[in-house]
Design a protein around this motif. Structure first.
Motif, PDB file in Angstrom:
ATOM      1  N   CYS A  32       0.857  -1.186   0.000  1.00 57.83           N
ATOM      2  CA  CYS A  32       0.000   0.000   0.000  1.00 57.83           C
ATOM      3  C   CYS A  32       0.890   1.233   0.000  1.00 57.83           C
ATOM      4  CB  CYS A  32      -0.921   0.001   1.219  1.00 57.83           C
ATOM      5  SG  CYS A  32      -2.176   1.313   1.121  1.00 57.83           S
ATOM      6  N   LYS A  35      -0.356   4.398   5.191  1.00 55.67           N
ATOM      7  CA  LYS A  35      -0.299   3.655   6.459  1.00 55.67           C
ATOM      8  C   LYS A  35      -1.579   3.827   7.276  1.00 55.67           C
ATOM      9  CE  LYS A  35       4.674   3.553   7.087  1.00 55.67           C
ATOM     10  NZ  LYS A  35       5.829   4.007   7.865  1.00 55.67           N
ATOM     11  N   CYS A  36      -2.235   4.967   7.097  1.00 56.37           N
ATOM     12  CA  CYS A  36      -3.500   5.250   7.782  1.00 56.37           C
ATOM     13  C   CYS A  36      -3.412   5.002   9.284  1.00 56.37           C
ATOM     14  CB  CYS A  36      -4.650   4.456   7.151  1.00 56.37           C
ATOM     15  SG  CYS A  36      -4.959   4.926   5.448  1.00 56.37           S
ATOM     16  N   PHE A  39      -6.446   6.336  12.128  1.00 59.41           N
ATOM     17  CA  PHE A  39      -7.793   5.828  12.399  1.00 59.41           C
ATOM     18  C   PHE A  39      -7.969   5.468  13.876  1.00 59.41           C
ATOM     19  CE2 PHE A  39      -8.343   4.439   7.790  1.00 59.41           C
ATOM     20  CZ  PHE A  39      -9.246   5.466   7.530  1.00 59.41           C
ATOM     21  N   CYS A  73      -4.661   1.136  10.566  1.00 58.58           N
ATOM     22  CA  CYS A  73      -5.187   0.315   9.467  1.00 58.58           C
ATOM     23  C   CYS A  73      -5.502  -1.093   9.965  1.00 58.58           C
ATOM     24  CB  CYS A  73      -4.149   0.258   8.335  1.00 58.58           C
ATOM     25  SG  CYS A  73      -4.550  -0.960   7.069  1.00 58.58           S
ATOM     26  N   SER A  75      -6.018  -3.695   8.214  1.00 60.59           N
ATOM     27  CA  SER A  75      -5.375  -4.745   7.399  1.00 60.59           C
ATOM     28  C   SER A  75      -3.871  -4.467   7.284  1.00 60.59           C
ATOM     29  CB  SER A  75      -6.045  -4.867   6.032  1.00 60.59           C
ATOM     30  OG  SER A  75      -6.145  -3.632   5.391  1.00 60.59           O
ATOM     31  N   TRP A  79       0.443  -4.703   4.139  1.00 60.19           N
ATOM     32  CA  TRP A  79       1.430  -3.775   3.558  1.00 60.19           C
ATOM     33  C   TRP A  79       2.669  -3.605   4.438  1.00 60.19           C
ATOM     34  CZ3 TRP A  79       2.224  -0.041   7.125  1.00 60.19           C
ATOM     35  CH2 TRP A  79       1.163   0.276   7.978  1.00 60.19           C
ATOM     36  N   GLY A 117      -6.888  -4.718  -0.903  1.00 65.45           N
ATOM     37  CA  GLY A 117      -5.502  -4.633  -0.448  1.00 65.45           C
ATOM     38  C   GLY A 117      -5.434  -4.372   1.042  1.00 65.45           C
ATOM     39  N   GLY A 118      -4.351  -3.717   1.443  1.00 65.87           N
ATOM     40  CA  GLY A 118      -3.416  -2.945   0.659  1.00 65.87           C
ATOM     41  C   GLY A 118      -4.094  -2.039  -0.376  1.00 65.87           C
ATOM     42  N   ASN A 148      -7.940   2.993  -2.690  1.00 66.27           N
ATOM     43  CA  ASN A 148      -7.975   4.273  -1.981  1.00 66.27           C
ATOM     44  C   ASN A 148      -8.083   5.455  -2.956  1.00 66.27           C
ATOM     45  OD1 ASN A 148      -5.317   4.740  -2.924  1.00 66.27           O
ATOM     46  ND2 ASN A 148      -4.387   3.917  -1.064  1.00 66.27           N
ATOM     47  N   LYS A 182      -9.326   8.575   1.595  1.00 63.68           N
ATOM     48  CA  LYS A 182      -8.872   8.788   2.972  1.00 63.68           C
ATOM     49  C   LYS A 182      -8.934  10.263   3.372  1.00 63.68           C
ATOM     50  CE  LYS A 182      -8.157   4.449   3.546  1.00 63.68           C
ATOM     51  NZ  LYS A 182      -9.300   3.871   2.865  1.00 63.68           N
TER      52      LYS A 182
END
Ligand code: SF4
Length: 284
Positions: A32, A35-36, A39, A73, A75, A79, A117-118, A148, A182
């Motif tokens: 990915c 990194k997000c 959240f 993230c 998931s 990534w 994904g990712g 994204n 995002k």
């Protein structure tokens, strides 16, 4: 023959967006561009849950063993470099065979394919034509890319997808781009994450909608700003608001509030059925 680095391949119910409730095969690619880590955190702070788990990555041998996170993230292993050993590089032949094994009666029937994904539209675009044109995939009718919304389609892949949607044995096949754009609550910068010209190009190829993760009124204000930018660029698709929450305790705190914001503003609400149904465990 093309290859893909696959984080997960599993059969489940699509929990979000347009195909909510539809039986689906999920092909989760590795890698990915984000990194997000914002959240579920107080605004401006970044989660280090993924990095803490990464410090002991050697304790885990498969995805199902990995801890769930309540911030950042959900998931992360798809990534984070520390988990790349859990994601094998597979040939398209091997992916197709594994996919047919997990389908009910080994047939596509009404099952749809989610490539997620990712971020699935990174370099893997070059491998998807081999996968989707495989003879054993000929009865696949519907496909969604969960993206994204920052990655342009290559001219070759764009042309390929347009042809794929028109080819026999079906009069037409359905391609969807589920764009989880995002907002700043993700920890990513607005100017890096909101790419209206990229998303408008997806609309030339398939049904495209936006999905914003919302936790607060400020998030909705950010979403309105982003929606304005997409509309100004010519985006015509639907917009969904979805509650934050990769774990039930967080999700349950704000799903009703987000539904209320969606109703008040005439926007669509997307649940995250995988949280109440499956606790959002890996492989669901
Ligand atoms: S774009 Fe999606 S997969 Fe990538 S870090 Fe953000 S939430 Fe995770």
């Amino acid at each position: 023959m093309s290859k893909l680095k696959i984080a997960e391949l599993f059969y489940s119910i699509q929990g979000e967006g347009r195909y909510m409730g539809v039986p689906s095969v999920f092909l989760r690619t590795f890698g990915c561009n984000f990194k997000c880590a914002g959240f579920g955190m107080p605004r401006g702070e970044l989660s280090n849950e993924a990095d803490e788990i990464a410090d002991v990555a050697h304790l885990y041998n498969k995805y199902e063993e990995l801890p769930l996170v309540s911030t950042g993230c959900d998931s992360y292993a798809s990534w984070h470099p520390s988990f790349k050993n859990l994601s094998p590089v597979l040939t398209t032949d091997a992916i197709v065979d594994r996919t047919l094994e997990i389908l009910p009666e080994n047939k596509w029937g009404d099952v749809h394919l989610v490539i997620t994904g990712g971020e699935p539209l990174l370099g893997w675009q070059r491998s998807y034509p081999d996968l989707l044109s495989h003879p054993k995939m000929s009865y696949l009718k519907e496909i969604t890319f969960e993206t994204n919304g920052t990655q342009k389609l290559t001219p070759e892949f764009k042309t390929y997808l347009k042809q794929w949607s028109q080819n026999p044995p079906f009069a037409s096949r359905e391609i969807t781009f589920s764009v989880s754009a995002k907002l700043p609550c993700s920890g990513e910068k607005f100017e890096d994450a909101i790419k209206p010209e990229v998303v408008c190009e997806y609309e030339e190829v398939g049904t495209t909608y936006l999905k914003f993760v919302i936790a607060t009124e400020q998030d909705f204000a950010d979403a309105e700003c982003a929606i304005g930018a997409y509309r100004a660029a010519g985006f015509k698709g639907h917009v969904y608001l979805m509650p934050v929450g990769g774990v039930e305790s967080v999700y349950a705190l704000n799903n009703r509030a987000v539904a209320d914001i969606a109703m008040k503003n005439g926007l669509r609400y997307s649940d995250r059925l995988q949280v109440p149904l499956f606790k959002n465990e890996w492989g669901t």
